[in-house]
Design a protein around this motif. Structure first.
Motif, PDB file in Angstrom:
ATOM      1  N   PHE A  26      16.833   0.695  32.094  1.00 36.25           N
ATOM      2  CA  PHE A  26      15.640   1.450  32.584  1.00 36.25           C
ATOM      3  C   PHE A  26      14.421   0.340  32.489  1.00 36.25           C
ATOM      4  CE2 PHE A  26      11.765   3.431  31.162  1.00 36.25           C
ATOM      5  CZ  PHE A  26      11.329   3.812  32.389  1.00 36.25           C
ATOM      6  N   TRP A  27      14.475  -0.439  31.516  1.00 32.43           N
ATOM      7  CA  TRP A  27      13.201  -1.263  31.412  1.00 32.43           C
ATOM      8  C   TRP A  27      13.450  -2.485  32.259  1.00 32.43           C
ATOM      9  CZ3 TRP A  27       9.384   0.826  29.022  1.00 32.43           C
ATOM     10  CH2 TRP A  27       9.804   1.776  28.049  1.00 32.43           C
ATOM     11  N   SER A  28      14.469  -2.689  32.606  1.00 39.40           N
ATOM     12  CA  SER A  28      14.896  -3.765  33.462  1.00 39.40           C
ATOM     13  C   SER A  28      14.109  -3.390  35.025  1.00 39.40           C
ATOM     14  CB  SER A  28      16.134  -4.145  33.879  1.00 39.40           C
ATOM     15  OG  SER A  28      16.502  -4.840  34.966  1.00 39.40           O
ATOM     16  N   TYR A  29      14.396  -2.029  35.287  1.00 38.34           N
ATOM     17  CA  TYR A  29      14.106  -1.496  36.389  1.00 38.34           C
ATOM     18  C   TYR A  29      12.411  -1.074  36.574  1.00 38.34           C
ATOM     19  CZ  TYR A  29      13.455   2.770  39.551  1.00 38.34           C
ATOM     20  OH  TYR A  29      12.585   3.679  40.498  1.00 38.34           O
ATOM     21  N   MET A  30      11.718  -0.745  35.494  1.00 41.74           N
ATOM     22  CA  MET A  30      10.263  -0.318  35.460  1.00 41.74           C
ATOM     23  C   MET A  30       9.554  -1.733  35.258  1.00 41.74           C
ATOM     24  SD  MET A  30       8.098   2.510  33.389  1.00 41.74           S
ATOM     25  CE  MET A  30       7.314   1.951  31.997  1.00 41.74           C
ATOM     26  N   ASN A  31      10.032  -2.606  34.215  1.00 37.07           N
ATOM     27  CA  ASN A  31       9.239  -3.709  33.951  1.00 37.07           C
ATOM     28  C   ASN A  31       9.335  -4.569  35.163  1.00 37.07           C
ATOM     29  OD1 ASN A  31       8.446  -2.785  31.626  1.00 37.07           O
ATOM     30  ND2 ASN A  31      10.066  -3.829  30.464  1.00 37.07           N
ATOM     31  N   LYS A  51      11.766 -11.099  39.037  1.00 35.29           N
ATOM     32  CA  LYS A  51      12.021 -10.973  40.366  1.00 35.29           C
ATOM     33  C   LYS A  51      13.485 -10.609  40.971  1.00 35.29           C
ATOM     34  CE  LYS A  51       8.066 -14.015  41.645  1.00 35.29           C
ATOM     35  NZ  LYS A  51       7.848 -15.359  42.309  1.00 35.29           N
ATOM     36  N   GLU A  52      14.505 -11.242  40.327  1.00 35.37           N
ATOM     37  CA  GLU A  52      15.831 -10.892  40.588  1.00 35.37           C
ATOM     38  C   GLU A  52      16.172  -9.800  40.152  1.00 35.37           C
ATOM     39  OE1 GLU A  52      18.111 -15.110  40.400  1.00 35.37           O
ATOM     40  OE2 GLU A  52      16.634 -15.073  38.571  1.00 35.37           O
ATOM     41  N   HIS A  53      15.822  -9.257  38.977  1.00 35.30           N
ATOM     42  CA  HIS A  53      16.064  -7.933  38.420  1.00 35.30           C
ATOM     43  C   HIS A  53      15.189  -6.749  39.277  1.00 35.30           C
ATOM     44  CE1 HIS A  53      17.435  -8.225  34.098  1.00 35.30           C
ATOM     45  NE2 HIS A  53      17.176  -9.415  34.605  1.00 35.30           N
ATOM     46  N   PHE A  54      14.096  -7.239  39.994  1.00 33.56           N
ATOM     47  CA  PHE A  54      13.454  -6.158  40.814  1.00 33.56           C
ATOM     48  C   PHE A  54      14.537  -6.215  42.238  1.00 33.56           C
ATOM     49  CE2 PHE A  54      10.740  -5.275  44.374  1.00 33.56           C
ATOM     50  CZ  PHE A  54       9.917  -4.220  44.032  1.00 33.56           C
ATOM     51  N   ALA A  55      15.129  -7.109  42.748  1.00 39.06           N
ATOM     52  CA  ALA A  55      15.628  -7.097  43.875  1.00 39.06           C
ATOM     53  C   ALA A  55      17.035  -6.291  43.574  1.00 39.06           C
ATOM     54  CB  ALA A  55      15.895  -8.551  44.239  1.00 39.06           C
ATOM     55  N   PHE A  56      17.745  -6.558  42.286  1.00 41.49           N
ATOM     56  CA  PHE A  56      19.047  -5.827  42.017  1.00 41.49           C
ATOM     57  C   PHE A  56      18.862  -4.418  42.206  1.00 41.49           C
ATOM     58  CE2 PHE A  56      21.436  -3.639  38.683  1.00 41.49           C
ATOM     59  CZ  PHE A  56      22.652  -3.631  39.145  1.00 41.49           C
ATOM     60  N   TRP A  57      17.635  -3.680  41.647  1.00 45.00           N
ATOM     61  CA  TRP A  57      17.509  -2.287  41.649  1.00 45.00           C
ATOM     62  C   TRP A  57      16.862  -1.781  42.877  1.00 45.00           C
ATOM     63  CZ3 TRP A  57      19.914  -0.043  37.813  1.00 45.00           C
ATOM     64  CH2 TRP A  57      19.892  -0.642  36.684  1.00 45.00           C
ATOM     65  N   LYS A 105       5.774  -6.074  36.944  1.00 42.62           N
ATOM     66  CA  LYS A 105       5.677  -7.566  36.932  1.00 42.62           C
ATOM     67  C   LYS A 105       5.437  -7.974  38.550  1.00 42.62           C
ATOM     68  CE  LYS A 105       5.763  -9.075  32.668  1.00 42.62           C
ATOM     69  NZ  LYS A 105       4.766 -10.137  32.155  1.00 42.62           N
ATOM     70  N   THR A 106       6.297  -7.041  39.607  1.00 41.22           N
ATOM     71  CA  THR A 106       6.011  -7.643  40.657  1.00 41.22           C
ATOM     72  C   THR A 106       4.722  -7.055  41.310  1.00 41.22           C
ATOM     73  OG1 THR A 106       8.319  -6.826  41.141  1.00 41.22           O
ATOM     74  CG2 THR A 106       6.714  -6.797  43.070  1.00 41.22           C
ATOM     75  N   LYS A 107       4.001  -5.900  40.695  1.00 37.87           N
ATOM     76  CA  LYS A 107       2.601  -5.811  41.263  1.00 37.87           C
ATOM     77  C   LYS A 107       1.561  -6.561  40.430  1.00 37.87           C
ATOM     78  CE  LYS A 107       3.313  -2.010  43.888  1.00 37.87           C
ATOM     79  NZ  LYS A 107       2.763  -2.314  45.302  1.00 37.87           N
ATOM     80  N   ASN A 108       1.818  -7.006  39.233  1.00 31.08           N
ATOM     81  CA  ASN A 108       1.169  -7.601  38.095  1.00 31.08           C
ATOM     82  C   ASN A 108       1.764  -8.552  37.469  1.00 31.08           C
ATOM     83  OD1 ASN A 108      -0.842  -8.896  36.688  1.00 31.08           O
ATOM     84  ND2 ASN A 108      -1.354  -6.889  35.417  1.00 31.08           N
TER      85      ASN A 108
END
Length: 623
Positions: free
Chosen positions: A331-336, A286-292, A340-343
């Motif tokens: 990139f994997w941080s961005y995509m994964n 979740k914190e990675h998602f927020a970063f990107w 994970k945010t969706k599922n």
């Protein structure tokens, strides 16, 4: 040749008095252990699974050698796979990839055999990420609908769905025929006059045409005439090849059927995108998602994220990423994190072979699981081939103590030599004890390749693909698996008795592992204590313990194929103390087959079990 034997002492059942005194916290812990189970991934090469044709002509056409379809995964087939002890099924080779077959009637262009490996094509040269392989559909025009039905059937059977995403490279001739609205093809907006730009999807070789690789030892389609085989392929300017070759004419051993994707790595290796700040290896997805969220990223990042989310929305539960370490972990941080945010329960497997990068791809790239090949798999192969002894297994496990749950264990997959092949274990029986260790030594998921459970040895020479590996480039049948399939009955009706026994072994073992709390618990080696037993020197024996609050395991492995081992196994005092066992005798019974019994003697706080175990035999004992 060395072999492997297992003895597992399991489940030290609490006494009646102890059960009466269970605290509420103990009940809570037990509940938690029951809900957290090992995962088992069953990899199927989708094109081959349902093929009933037994012709197996080298370089045979789809008409000659046949091909499996999505519809071959019937409710019965999926139920039997689930009963084997499987939790996830990886449908390998689903995205539409380049192949040599005419589908122009439904608007798909023909692929040039000079940039296709084999006739059926490599599943890792994807031609259209928003659709599926037309070979796999009864009605190719309705191929996507047929795959969507397969997703629904798979979920109905209680299994989760995994498919491939190949982020490092795509087919030389990529054509998205069914792109969602607003989606542009890879390279459609590239500036092809320069080698590199951050938002180019490819790397270019300006001023040079692509040249088809040549070899004295290889001819496309084995020399068969085809109107597209003319020594030319229209690509101007030439692009870098998938494995990183910067030659306009790649070598025949390069991944010449693919082109390299640009993720914002400049030709000199420097990064042209934001990097994760220090400490992000400890942060959640979740914190990675927020970063990107507010960052500008290369075009290729967005394209592959959207591809993954497209399939996630269709019900795909996870992905296996091909050659993930050739793509930056940012990139994997961005995509994964987006997936994970969706599922949040998405099951993400990465093909990574560099142990020095494992933690980056797990902690920074937010991967769930990485291939445990270079360490565990390679060690098992060396031992069964007599090239190594058991020393070093403990070092491998201990070195991965912080990430062992994330290291996917396998002994067979589409890239490797078949476990039962002469080039690996030599027989299905010799592979059995390896499988026991692979499934019980850690909390990691287990992966089984279809046909492994019935002793498939990969003896067929399909054409481009050679024996010892079931071909992923050709239209072939898989003989042992076909005997289990039994013309679509999926009842093992044509299997020999040894093949039936082998599948029964896998079924018992896998179902045990997915229901064992101890296998999701702690590990400690006792090899160093038991290497020198009272009766002699046992360099081929390896032992370790696994335990949880409610179940205790002792695993003994004998890699000898020639000798029955007789000795007193020692369970050290620190383990007896951790397990809270008092001096006494504890009868044990095998849980794998339910026939063998023995006793654990605890004297002065130390345990001993008399072991008498034949070559290739395995026990799972419960107290």
């Amino acid at each position: 040749m060395k072999k492997l034997i297992l003895f597992a002492l399991i489940g030290l059942t609490l006494s009646a008095n102890a059960q009466n005194k269970k605290s509420k916290s103990m009940v809570k812990n037990k509940k938690e252990e029951v809900t957290e189970k090992k995962a088992v991934v069953y990899q199927v090469f989708t094109r081959l699974f349902g093929n009933k044709n037994t012709t197996n002509k080298p370089w045979g056409t789809i008409e000659e050698n046949g091909v499996g379809k999505f519809n071959d995964f019937t409710d019965k087939a999926l139920t039997e796979i689930k009963k084997l002890g499987v939790t996830h099924i990886w449908y390998c080779g689903v995205p539409h990839h380049a192949l040599v077959h005419d589908y122009t009637a439904i608007g798909i262009s023909n692929d040039d055999p000079e940039v296709v490996k084999g006739r059926a094509g490599s599943p890792y040269a994807v031609k259209d990420y928003y659709n599926v392989n037309p070979d796999l559909a009864v009605n190719p025009a309705k191929r996507l609908e047929e795959f969507e039905s397969l997703i629904a059937r798979t979920h109905k059977s209680g299994l989760k769905v995994i498919i491939d995403i190949v982020p490092n490279h795509i087919a030389r001739k990529y054509e998205g025929k069914t792109n969602p609205k607003g989606v542009r093809d890879f390279g459609a907006d590239d500036n092809t006059s320069i080698e590199y730009a951050r938002d180019n999807n490819f790397y270019y070789i300006p001023g040079q045409h692509f040249q088809v690789p040549t070899s004295d030892n290889y001819k496309p389609l084995n020399g068969e005439k085809n109107p597209l085989i003319d020594g030319k392929f229209d690509e101007n300017p030439a692009k870098w090849t998938g494995n990183g070759s910067r030659l306009a004419k790649p070598d025949i051993n390069d991944w010449y059927e693919t082109v390299k994707i640009n993720y914002g790595i400049r030709p000199d290796g420097s990064k042209d995108f934001p990097e994760l700040p220090a400490g992000y290896d400890k942060k959640s997805y979740k914190e990675h998602f927020a970063f990107w969220k507010d960052k500008s990223v290369p075009s290729s990042w967005i394209k592959f994220r959207d591809i993954a989310l497209y399939w996630t929305a269709k019900g795909v539960d996870g992905f296996r990423y091909d050659m993930a370490e050739m793509v930056p972990y940012e990139f994997w941080s961005y995509m994964n994190s987006a997936i994970k945010t969706k599922n949040p329960n998405a099951f993400l497997i990465a093909e990574v072979y560099n142990p020095h990068e494992s933690r980056n791809y797990i902690n920074l790239g937010k991967m769930d699981y990485l291939y445990d090949k270079v360490a565990f798999y390679d060690k098992m192969k060396e031992i069964v081939q007599g090239k190594s002894n058991t020393d070093g297994i403990s070092d491998i496990q201990n070195s991965m103590a912080d990430i062992e749950h994330h290291m996917l264990h396998f002994l067979d997959n589409h890239d490797e030599q078949r476990l039962a092949s002469p080039e690996f274990a030599g027989s299905p029986e010799k592979g059995k004890p390896l499988m026991v260790v692979s499934t019980t030594i850690s909390t990691s998921p287990t992966m089984v390749y279809f046909g492994q459970e019935v002793g498939e040895a990969g003896n067929e020479n399909g054409g481009f693909g050679t024996h010892s590996r079931t071909s992923i480039f050709d239209y072939v049948g898989v003989p042992n698996h076909q005997r289990w399939m039994n013309g679509g009955k999926f009842d093992g009706g044509q299997l020999s008795q040894p093949e039936k026994d082998l599948r029964d072994f896998y079924k018992r073992l896998l179902n045990f592992t997915i229901n064992s709390s101890a296998l999701m618990g702690k590990y400690q080696e006792i090899h160093s204590l038991n290497r020198y037993a009272t009766e002699g020197y046992f360099p081929e024996v390896y032992s370790y313990v696994r335990w949880s609050n409610t179940q205790k395991l002792v695993v003994i492995v004998n890699f000898s194929s020639e000798h029955t081992s007789h000795f007193e196994l020692k369970v050290p005092a620190d383990i007896i103390k951790a397990w809270k066992l008092k001096d006494g005798i504890y009868p044990v019974k095998d849980q794998l087959y339910g026939k063998s019994t023995s006793q654990l003697h605890v004297v002065n706080g130390e345990g001993k079990v008399h072991i008498s175990i034949a070559p290739l035999q395995s026990f799972i004992y419960q107290l």
